[in-house]
Design an enzyme around this catalytic site. Structure first.
Site, PDB file in Angstrom:
ATOM      1  N   CYS B 131     -17.648  18.311  44.874  1.00 31.85           N
ATOM      2  CA  CYS B 131     -18.148  17.096  44.225  1.00 31.85           C
ATOM      3  C   CYS B 131     -18.818  17.420  42.898  1.00 31.85           C
ATOM      4  O   CYS B 131     -19.978  17.827  42.860  1.00 31.85           O
ATOM      5  CB  CYS B 131     -19.125  16.379  45.148  1.00 31.85           C
ATOM      6  SG  CYS B 131     -19.860  14.928  44.388  1.00 31.85           S
ATOM      7  N   CYS B 134     -21.913  15.421  42.032  1.00 32.48           N
ATOM      8  CA  CYS B 134     -23.115  15.791  42.790  1.00 32.48           C
ATOM      9  C   CYS B 134     -23.714  17.076  42.255  1.00 32.48           C
ATOM     10  O   CYS B 134     -24.927  17.212  42.148  1.00 32.48           O
ATOM     11  CB  CYS B 134     -22.788  16.051  44.262  1.00 32.48           C
ATOM     12  SG  CYS B 134     -21.870  14.770  45.066  1.00 32.48           S
ATOM     13  N   ASP B 135     -22.862  18.044  41.980  1.00 31.72           N
ATOM     14  CA  ASP B 135     -23.359  19.408  41.850  1.00 31.72           C
ATOM     15  C   ASP B 135     -23.229  20.000  40.451  1.00 31.72           C
ATOM     16  O   ASP B 135     -23.695  21.108  40.206  1.00 31.72           O
ATOM     17  CB  ASP B 135     -22.636  20.304  42.868  1.00 31.72           C
ATOM     18  CG  ASP B 135     -22.833  19.795  44.294  1.00 31.72           C
ATOM     19  OD1 ASP B 135     -23.841  19.114  44.533  1.00 31.72           O
ATOM     20  OD2 ASP B 135     -21.988  20.074  45.141  1.00 31.72           O
TER      21      ASP B 135
END
Lengths: 109, 316
Positions: B131, B134-135
């Site tokens: 992701c 997200c990261d």
């Protein structure tokens, strides 16, 4: 809204929190992380379910980069379970409450 | 007893909810672990009709959800742990409750696939990610790699150039599968380079507990090469979420639900829509379209059910 049973963990209080005697579940999260928001209600419920047995806290990785760095956290949400100040379990990404309970129960009598 | 239960809350599930709510079927949506589906992990969606300037994936899903709720769909948090489709009415269990329904709409979607390397599993969350939104943040000023050659891989690569010092796209073929517009964006980006015909052999360093490099094997020459990266984003496609239904409805060899005559599955009264039954188009708009079809198919099916008979006697 985080439940009042969920503690706010910071770089400053991290060490004292995880060495406080009880197992500690730390939720590494950030405001911009969608899956973290999805996991938040489950973490709240765990705080209620394990009230008195496990300390449940949330650590914002934006505000507290040192702790996230120390544990090589490069992805969130990540949950770490500490016992006696040591990491005994880690769960990366989304998980349902039942599987999280199974993980916690391994370490909580 | 519910007329319709919908499992999943991506574009397919929420469109099925919208249509079945408007048909007065009072659908129950069990949203699942990855509520909102894959669009929750994307940024700007530029190919959903009606949004000429694009719309953020999570915002689009919030709108779809609000629209379904506006017309009376009930959406609950919860993760389905088992279904019983072999007896009528159908039973759907979550860890908290048990529900029964006359029709079931399967909209469980697909989840990101991993490469399947032990080193990848060990470093998940410590440099290996599925992701980017997200990261990506964790890789400010660091070199990273994106594995894959499709639209998702290109989107992630371009997105990650916001943070990373350099992005290497690792692809096992010598041409990209991605659409022309996404390819052009990636190829034109100065921060992106490509490793063609490259299989990922290993991600290092499991001993240290963080990603330091990856080992690539050229699948034509068998030559090995190690490139230093701090992060590896895996975007090699998806696996349908069909474990729940194994042995109860027909699936193809890759685990996708087989549908016929619209969204019908092999079990009468059970319909499937979105990525769980589509490995070809896999777009938000096609998922939404098939969600609409599933709701209409379910409605038709319910109209044909003899209401005065016990459920056990109903054969379709």
């Amino acid at each position: 809204m985080a439940s009042e049973k969920v503690q706010t963990i910071t770089d400053a209080n991290f060490d004292t929190t995880i060495n406080g005697g009880k197992p500690v579940l730390v939720d590494f999260w950030a405001e911009w992380c969608g899956p973290c928001k999805r996991l938040a209600p489950t973490v709240d419920e765990l705080a209620t379910d394990y009230d008195g047995k496990v300390v449940v806290g949330k650590l914002n990785v934006d505000d507290n980069p040192n702790t996230a760095f120390k544990f090589s956290i490069r992805g969130i949400p990540t949950l770490l379970l500490f016992k006696g100040g040591q990491v005994v379990e880690q769960v990366v990404g989304l998980a349902d409450k039942d599987s999280l309970k199974k993980v916690i129960d391994k370490h909580v009598a | 007893m519910r007329n319709v239960i919908i499992i999943g809350s991506g574009p397919a599930g929420l469109t099925a909810a919208l249509y079945s709510a408007r048909a007065n079927l009072k659908p129950l949506v069990i949203e699942g672990l990855e509520a909102g589906g894959q669009l929750m992990l994307t940024t700007l969606v530029e190919n959903f009709p009606g949004h000429r300037d694009g719309i953020m994936g999570p915002e689009l899903m919030a709108e779809m959800r609000a629209q379904a709720e506006h017309f009376g769909a009930e959406i609950i948090r919860g993760h389905v742990t088992s279904v019983d489709l072999l007896a009528r009415p159908y039973t759907v269990k979550t860890s908290e409750a048990e529900y029964q329904c006359r029709t079931l709409i399967v909209a469980t979607g697909a989840s990101a696939r991993l490469l399947g390397l032990p080193s990848e599993r060990a470093l998940l969350g410590h440099g290996v990610s599925t992701c980017a939104t997200c990261d990506g943040y964790f890789f400010r000023g660091k070199p990273i790699a994106v594995v894959g050659g499709g639209d998702s891989a290109m989107e992630e690569a371009v997105f990650l150039t916001r943070f990373a010092s350099h992005v290497t796209v690792v692809h096992r073929r010598d041409t990209l599968r991605a659409s022309k517009i996404m390819q052009d964006k990636a190829l034109a980006n100065e921060k992106i380079s490509f490793e063609w015909n490259a299989d990922v052999e290993e991600i290092r360093d499991t001993g240290k507990g963080e990603v330091t490099s990856m080992v690539l094997r050229n699948n034509r020459t068998n030559e090995l090469k190690e490139i230093p990266v701090d992060g590896v984003f895996v975007a090699i496609g998806h696996t349908p979420n069909t474990k729940l239904f194994q042995g109860q409805i027909d699936m193809d060899p890759n685990g996708y639900v087989v549908t016929h005559a619209g969204t019908r599955t092999s079990m009468p009264g059970v319909f499937a829509c979105g990525d769980v039954q589509d490995h070809v188009y896999r777009q938000a708009i096609t998922a939404a379209g098939s969600g609409c079809m599933a709701a209409i198919d379910a409605e038709k099916y319910l109209e044909g059910l003899p209401q005065h008979l016990g459920e056990a006697q109903v054969t379709a």
